[in-house]
Design a protein around this motif. Structure first.
Motif, PDB file in Angstrom:
ATOM      1  N   LEU A 110      -9.291 -13.477  11.618  1.00 28.35           N
ATOM      2  CA  LEU A 110      -8.269 -12.545  11.147  1.00 28.35           C
ATOM      3  C   LEU A 110      -7.086 -13.364  10.643  1.00 28.35           C
ATOM      4  N   ARG A 130      -3.662  -7.862   5.937  1.00 26.53           N
ATOM      5  CA  ARG A 130      -4.494  -8.351   7.042  1.00 26.53           C
ATOM      6  C   ARG A 130      -5.885  -8.527   6.495  1.00 26.53           C
ATOM      7  N   GLU A 153      -0.232  -3.901   5.757  1.00 28.97           N
ATOM      8  CA  GLU A 153       0.576  -3.424   6.888  1.00 28.97           C
ATOM      9  C   GLU A 153       1.687  -2.502   6.409  1.00 28.97           C
TER      10      GLU A 153
ATOM     11  N   ILE B  63      -6.540  -2.580  13.551  1.00 31.35           N
ATOM     12  CA  ILE B  63      -5.752  -2.902  12.360  1.00 31.35           C
ATOM     13  C   ILE B  63      -5.782  -1.692  11.430  1.00 31.35           C
ATOM     14  N   ARG B  69      -0.338  -3.725  13.565  1.00 30.99           N
ATOM     15  CA  ARG B  69      -1.517  -4.078  14.336  1.00 30.99           C
ATOM     16  C   ARG B  69      -1.322  -3.601  15.781  1.00 30.99           C
ATOM     17  N   ILE B 149     -11.042  -2.454  12.177  1.00 32.60           N
ATOM     18  CA  ILE B 149     -10.208  -2.454  10.961  1.00 32.60           C
ATOM     19  C   ILE B 149     -10.830  -1.475   9.977  1.00 32.60           C
TER      20      ILE B 149
END
Lengths: 157, 157
Positions: A110, A130, A153, B63, B69, B149
């Motif tokens: 990650l 991310r 994000e 995520i 996060r 994610i």
């Protein structure tokens, strides 16, 4: 007694041989994965599309946000990477996590990418991405990206 | 000769024992992972937050797109899952890919979720979510989500 002693040594040798081989492999797997991650980030920061594409497995899957899934190395070759297509992009990755499976065949990483770019109106823009990778070890011991999924994000614009 | 024969049998037994054990484990790992994926999808479709949370590893990382996060099971417990918080959500997952590492300790799955929901203005909305999971095998042989994610296939609204 003598036969038992010999067998005991044999079993110990077989056992320790297995263990130390696994340890050595994992250490070299880890080093190779670190190299691969660094190469990927360098290629992306340098907007070197050819080098970036070369880091993907033949059966790679890319899952870009707000766009169709990309399958296979041909799809990756034809994909228009945002960090190459967008004007004035600066991209700096930091690796947050790295984990290798016990058998040394699969790994995941990650990374967080800090992105700055030029918006269509000329204003400076930024993003925090991310980037999550599953890596597959290749026959030559190197690692390539098998799955690439990412998201931002920041609030959707 | 007799000693050599005995050693040969021993080596064959050790060798075959390792191989068949690995094969059996991977088959049961696969079955356990399929169960876990199905349980996760059922819990999500039924908006059963407690069951969903119970599918995550203590060290899980989530995520979510356009959001911070989330780290650790406490973070997961406090997370407001969209499929529970959003009014009138219907969610149907299809598993697209499933891969287990050779050592049976790590796996990943890719699922696509077709989502329908009620927009704030009362109109019907829809989304297509790609949900990517890394799974970690637990001590009891079950699998839990270590990394989650996701992103949407549809254009950002």
């Amino acid at each position: 007694m003598k036969q038992h002693g010999f067998l005991a040594v044999l079993v110990i040798l077989l056992g320790s041989g297995c263990t130390s081989r696994a340890e050595v492999d994992l250490a070299s797997d880890r080093a190779a994965l670190r190299d691969a991650v660094e190469s990927y980030h360098d290629a992306a920061s340098n907007k070197d599309a050819q080098s970036v594409v070369s880091m993907y497995d033949d059966e790679a899957i890319m899952i870009p946000p707000n766009a169709d899934r990309v399958e296979g190395i041909e799809g990756v070759r034809n994909y228009r990477f945002g960090f190459i297509e967008t004007a004035g992009v600066e991209l700096q990755f930091e690796t947050m996590r790295m984990k290798i499976a016990a058998g040394g065949d699969m790994a995941w990483t990650l990374a967080v990418g800090e992105v700055s770019f030029q918006q269509p109106d000329g204003e400076a823009g930024s993003d925090r991405v991310r980037d999550f990778h599953v890596w597959r070890k290749q026959d030559d011991g190197s690692w390539k990206v098998l799955v690439d999924i990412w998201n931002s994000e920041f609030p959707a614009r």
